[in-house]
Design a protein around this motif. Structure first.
Motif, PDB file in Angstrom:
ATOM      1  N   UNK A 153      34.477   3.399  33.759  1.00  0.00           N
ATOM      2  CA  UNK A 153      35.039   4.122  32.625  1.00  0.00           C
ATOM      3  C   UNK A 153      35.127   5.620  32.933  1.00  0.00           C
ATOM      4  N   UNK A 154      35.138   5.949  34.215  1.00  0.00           N
ATOM      5  CA  UNK A 154      35.150   7.352  34.620  1.00  0.00           C
ATOM      6  C   UNK A 154      36.393   8.098  34.136  1.00  0.00           C
ATOM      7  N   UNK A 155      37.476   7.351  33.866  1.00  0.00           N
ATOM      8  CA  UNK A 155      38.716   7.990  33.435  1.00  0.00           C
ATOM      9  C   UNK A 155      38.725   8.340  31.952  1.00  0.00           C
ATOM     10  N   UNK A 156      37.773   7.828  31.181  1.00  0.00           N
ATOM     11  CA  UNK A 156      37.796   8.050  29.735  1.00  0.00           C
ATOM     12  C   UNK A 156      37.799   9.531  29.343  1.00  0.00           C
ATOM     13  N   UNK A 157      36.911  10.374  29.906  1.00  0.00           N
ATOM     14  CA  UNK A 157      36.925  11.792  29.512  1.00  0.00           C
ATOM     15  C   UNK A 157      38.264  12.471  29.800  1.00  0.00           C
ATOM     16  N   UNK A 158      38.856  12.134  30.923  1.00  0.00           N
ATOM     17  CA  UNK A 158      40.144  12.744  31.281  1.00  0.00           C
ATOM     18  C   UNK A 158      41.238  12.313  30.308  1.00  0.00           C
TER      19      UNK A 158
ATOM     20  N   UNK B 196      40.821  11.308  27.249  1.00  0.00           N
ATOM     21  CA  UNK B 196      40.534  11.938  25.967  1.00  0.00           C
ATOM     22  C   UNK B 196      40.996  13.383  25.952  1.00  0.00           C
ATOM     23  N   UNK B 197      40.721  14.126  27.018  1.00  0.00           N
ATOM     24  CA  UNK B 197      41.112  15.529  27.077  1.00  0.00           C
ATOM     25  C   UNK B 197      42.629  15.681  27.064  1.00  0.00           C
ATOM     26  N   UNK B 198      43.330  14.787  27.757  1.00  0.00           N
ATOM     27  CA  UNK B 198      44.795  14.834  27.764  1.00  0.00           C
ATOM     28  C   UNK B 198      45.344  14.649  26.349  1.00  0.00           C
ATOM     29  N   UNK B 199      44.762  13.711  25.624  1.00  0.00           N
ATOM     30  CA  UNK B 199      45.206  13.493  24.243  1.00  0.00           C
ATOM     31  C   UNK B 199      44.937  14.721  23.384  1.00  0.00           C
ATOM     32  N   UNK B 200      43.772  15.301  23.569  1.00  0.00           N
ATOM     33  CA  UNK B 200      43.420  16.497  22.798  1.00  0.00           C
ATOM     34  C   UNK B 200      44.373  17.652  23.108  1.00  0.00           C
ATOM     35  N   UNK B 201      44.725  17.813  24.373  1.00  0.00           N
ATOM     36  CA  UNK B 201      45.643  18.879  24.769  1.00  0.00           C
ATOM     37  C   UNK B 201      47.017  18.692  24.120  1.00  0.00           C
ATOM     38  N   UNK B 202      47.371  17.437  23.879  1.00  0.00           N
ATOM     39  CA  UNK B 202      48.661  17.122  23.263  1.00  0.00           C
ATOM     40  C   UNK B 202      48.569  17.048  21.741  1.00  0.00           C
ATOM     41  N   UNK B 203      47.374  17.322  21.202  1.00  0.00           N
ATOM     42  CA  UNK B 203      47.198  17.313  19.754  1.00  0.00           C
ATOM     43  C   UNK B 203      47.168  15.938  19.140  1.00  0.00           C
ATOM     44  N   UNK B 204      46.772  14.947  19.912  1.00  0.00           N
ATOM     45  CA  UNK B 204      46.752  13.568  19.421  1.00  0.00           C
ATOM     46  C   UNK B 204      45.318  13.046  19.344  1.00  0.00           C
ATOM     47  N   UNK B 205      45.029  12.228  18.343  1.00  0.00           N
ATOM     48  CA  UNK B 205      43.741  11.525  18.338  1.00  0.00           C
ATOM     49  C   UNK B 205      43.758  10.430  19.389  1.00  0.00           C
ATOM     50  N   UNK B 206      42.589   9.948  19.762  1.00  0.00           N
ATOM     51  CA  UNK B 206      42.526   8.892  20.779  1.00  0.00           C
ATOM     52  C   UNK B 206      41.547   7.811  20.351  1.00  0.00           C
ATOM     53  N   UNK B 207      41.955   6.577  20.571  1.00  0.00           N
ATOM     54  CA  UNK B 207      41.143   5.424  20.200  1.00  0.00           C
ATOM     55  C   UNK B 207      41.101   4.442  21.356  1.00  0.00           C
TER      56      UNK B 207
ATOM     57  N   UNK C 125      33.788  10.808  23.631  1.00  0.00           N
ATOM     58  CA  UNK C 125      34.260  11.579  22.484  1.00  0.00           C
ATOM     59  C   UNK C 125      35.515  11.052  21.834  1.00  0.00           C
ATOM     60  N   UNK C 126      35.819   9.770  22.022  1.00  0.00           N
ATOM     61  CA  UNK C 126      36.992   9.190  21.372  1.00  0.00           C
ATOM     62  C   UNK C 126      36.844   9.299  19.854  1.00  0.00           C
TER      63      UNK C 126
END
Length: 241
Positions: free
Chosen positions: A25-30, A32-43, A95-96
């Motif tokens: 699950x090492x990709x999860x933080x990345x 999540x951050x990409x979604x945050x940068x785009x102003x989107x929630x992530x689930x 942090x999803x």
């Protein structure tokens, strides 16, 4: 259903279900951050419990197991619980914003089995998944899906940690009743009937249903307004627009 013809508990226990503890699950933080940068929630989709179990065992076979061979049912459910728990925990650690999960545990009129049976086999495991995620990230939202009339178990879902309920089919359950009891504890996701308004209403009736839902459920509670399921081919394009 690969275990439809199983003859023993040993066959159930040895079924090689994929193990989420072997995943990275090492990709999860990345992500999540990409979604945050785009102003989107992530689930994250954390999985089914009941639906995957009966898909593995066979529908009638699994229902029989619940009644006659409970240890067989629990052997499958425990593996699914293990996997769903891992995914939910990893999402919370990263942090999803939400966990998506659910099972279709009701038909058009009532539960597929007794609420007590559902509480013992399914809710007990789901509650453990949600609790574990919220212990890591207290504000992670739990989005739970079940078609049909689940009115009998909505209080259990809310008490166990569900924050967003989907799809609240107006053809199946009294949405007003659910709202009156849980408007300060639940966000509604759905409410626009795909067995009624969307395929058989006029565009004006679709508009009025949308207005009605906003007026009733969108003022003093959370509302994610959407059709209650996939829009099938009989839905007129004008109704979608």
């Amino acid at each position: 259903s690969p275990l439809a013809n199983a003859k023993s508990l040993k066959e159930i226990e040895e079924y090689p279900l994929p193990d989420a503890s072997q995943l990275s699950f090492d990709h999860f933080p990345e992500v999540k951050q990409k979604a945050m940068d785009e102003g989107r929630p992530i689930a994250v989709w954390a999985g089914h419990m009941y639906e995957t179990a009966w898909a593995i065992r066979g529908y009638e076979q699994f229902l029989e197991d619940l009644m006659l061979r409970p240890e067989w049912a629990e052997a499958i459910l425990d593996k699914l619980f293990h996997n769903n728990l891992i995914v939910a925990r990893e999402a919370a650690k990263a942090g999803f914003h939400a966990i998506y999960c659910g099972d279709d545990v009701a038909n058009q009129n009532a539960m597929m089995f007794s609420p007590d049976m559902w509480r013992h086999f399914m809710l007990s495991r789901w509650a453990g998944v949600w609790k574990a995620a919220k212990e890591i990230k207290s504000d992670i939202a739990v989005h739970y899906h079940s078609d049909g009339n689940i009115l009998d178990i909505v209080p259990d879902l809310v008490d166990a940690g569900v924050d967003i309920l989907n799809p609240l089919q107006p053809e199946c359950l009294d949405i007003d009743k659910v709202y009156a009891q849980f408007k300060d504890r639940l966000t509604f996701d759905g409410c626009i009937g795909t067995q009624s308004t969307m395929p058989f209403g006029t565009p004006e009736q679709v508009k009025e249903r949308v207005r009605e839902c906003v007026r009733k459920y969108g003022r003093n509670g959370g509302l994610i307004l959407s059709p209650t399921h996939t829009l099938e081919p009989e839905v007129p394009i004008d109704n979608i627009e």
